[in-house]
Design an enzyme around this catalytic site. Structure first.
Site, PDB file in Angstrom:
ATOM      1  N   ASP A   6       0.825  -1.201   0.000  1.00 54.19           N
ATOM      2  CA  ASP A   6       0.000   0.000   0.000  1.00 54.19           C
ATOM      3  C   ASP A   6       0.866   1.262   0.000  1.00 54.19           C
ATOM      4  O   ASP A   6       1.958   1.275   0.579  1.00 54.19           O
ATOM      5  CB  ASP A   6      -0.907  -0.011   1.235  1.00 54.19           C
ATOM      6  N   ARG A  19      -0.417   8.993 -10.064  1.00 56.74           N
ATOM      7  CA  ARG A  19      -0.433   7.765  -9.283  1.00 56.74           C
ATOM      8  C   ARG A  19       0.321   6.629  -9.976  1.00 56.74           C
ATOM      9  O   ARG A  19       0.981   5.828  -9.316  1.00 56.74           O
ATOM     10  CB  ARG A  19      -1.883   7.334  -9.004  1.00 56.74           C
ATOM     11  N   ASN A  54     -10.410  -2.909  -6.611  1.00 59.56           N
ATOM     12  CA  ASN A  54      -9.624  -1.886  -7.308  1.00 59.56           C
ATOM     13  C   ASN A  54     -10.211  -1.476  -8.658  1.00 59.56           C
ATOM     14  O   ASN A  54      -9.796  -0.456  -9.235  1.00 59.56           O
ATOM     15  CB  ASN A  54      -8.185  -2.342  -7.502  1.00 59.56           C
TER      16      ASN A  54
END
Length: 229
Positions: A6, A19, A54
């Site tokens: 994470d 990201r 996700n």
């Protein structure tokens, strides 16, 4: 060992980057951690690469991640083979694109003779989803008369899990300071130890990994029993 990797997105945001930049950095860290496993005595490592939840992320991020998975498999296959790493994938492959699934199948076959490190990649994986799929497979066997309902117990059910050929994890590490298990290896981690650390995954070095393992080695694991007098 198992890792919930994470913090890639936050790592990138701290640097003013998108990201996906963090996900690429995280992939490079995977390579370092896998390489460190033999010296640290880790033979089995499971990493949480993409969860069933996700898919809720932006289309751009999901597409970028799928491209990253394809690129990583293609680029690292020969080195994984040469390093003695056996790769397996767990999770539901139905929703993944055909090109990615083909690469996954080929990598599993290519490395099937290796035994130095067993790397399991959880891709489109969720613990509840796994249990649901396992129960369906078990129910079909019962309906076909190949298993007596009276014989169904936790050992029988475990044979239908994605991880049926793997040992349960002794330690689950989650990076980035979050203290939750996020639907990861729910059945398998029933007696695992957990370590929640503040370090973001792209900063999780082999030295930090070694330090966490030393701390784990000092723990007393009783599995429901009491210490000896």
């Amino acid at each position: 060992m198992a890792c919930i990797m994470d913090g890639n997105g936050r790592w990138a945001a701290k640097r003013g980057r998108p990201r996906l930049y963090g996900h690429h950095a995280g992939a490079r860290r995977v390579k370092e951690i896998v390489s460190a496993c033999p010296a640290l005595g880790v033979r089995y490592l499971t990493i949480f690469a993409f969860s069933t939840e996700n898919w809720k992320r932006t289309q751009t991020e999901v597409a970028g991640l799928m491209k990253l998975f394809r690129r990583y498999i293609h680029a690292e296959a020969r080195e994984l083979l040469a390093s003695g790493v056996r790769v397996r994938f767990i999770g539901d492959r139905v929703r993944l694109d055909a090109k990615l699934v083909k690469l996954m199948d080929e990598l599993e076959l290519l490395t099937s003779g290796n035994d130095r490190v067993h790397l399991t990649v959880a891709l489109n994986y969720g613990g509840r989803d796994e249990l649901g799929r396992a129960t369906q497979r078990l129910a079909r066997e019962v309906a076909a008369g190949r298993i007596d309902p009276a014989d169904v117990d936790e050992t029988v059910l475990a044979r239908f899990l994605d991880t049926h050929v793997l040992p349960d994890p002794d330690l689950v590490i989650r990076t980035s300071g979050e203290a939750r298990i996020s639907n990861f290896l729910l059945w398998q981690s029933a007696y695992a130890e957990y370590e929640f650390i503040e370090t973001l995954w792209p900063d999780f070095t082999a030295d930090i990994f070694a330090r966490v393992l030393r701390g784990f080695a000092a723990r007393e694991r009783r599995f429901g029993a009491v210490p000896a007098a």
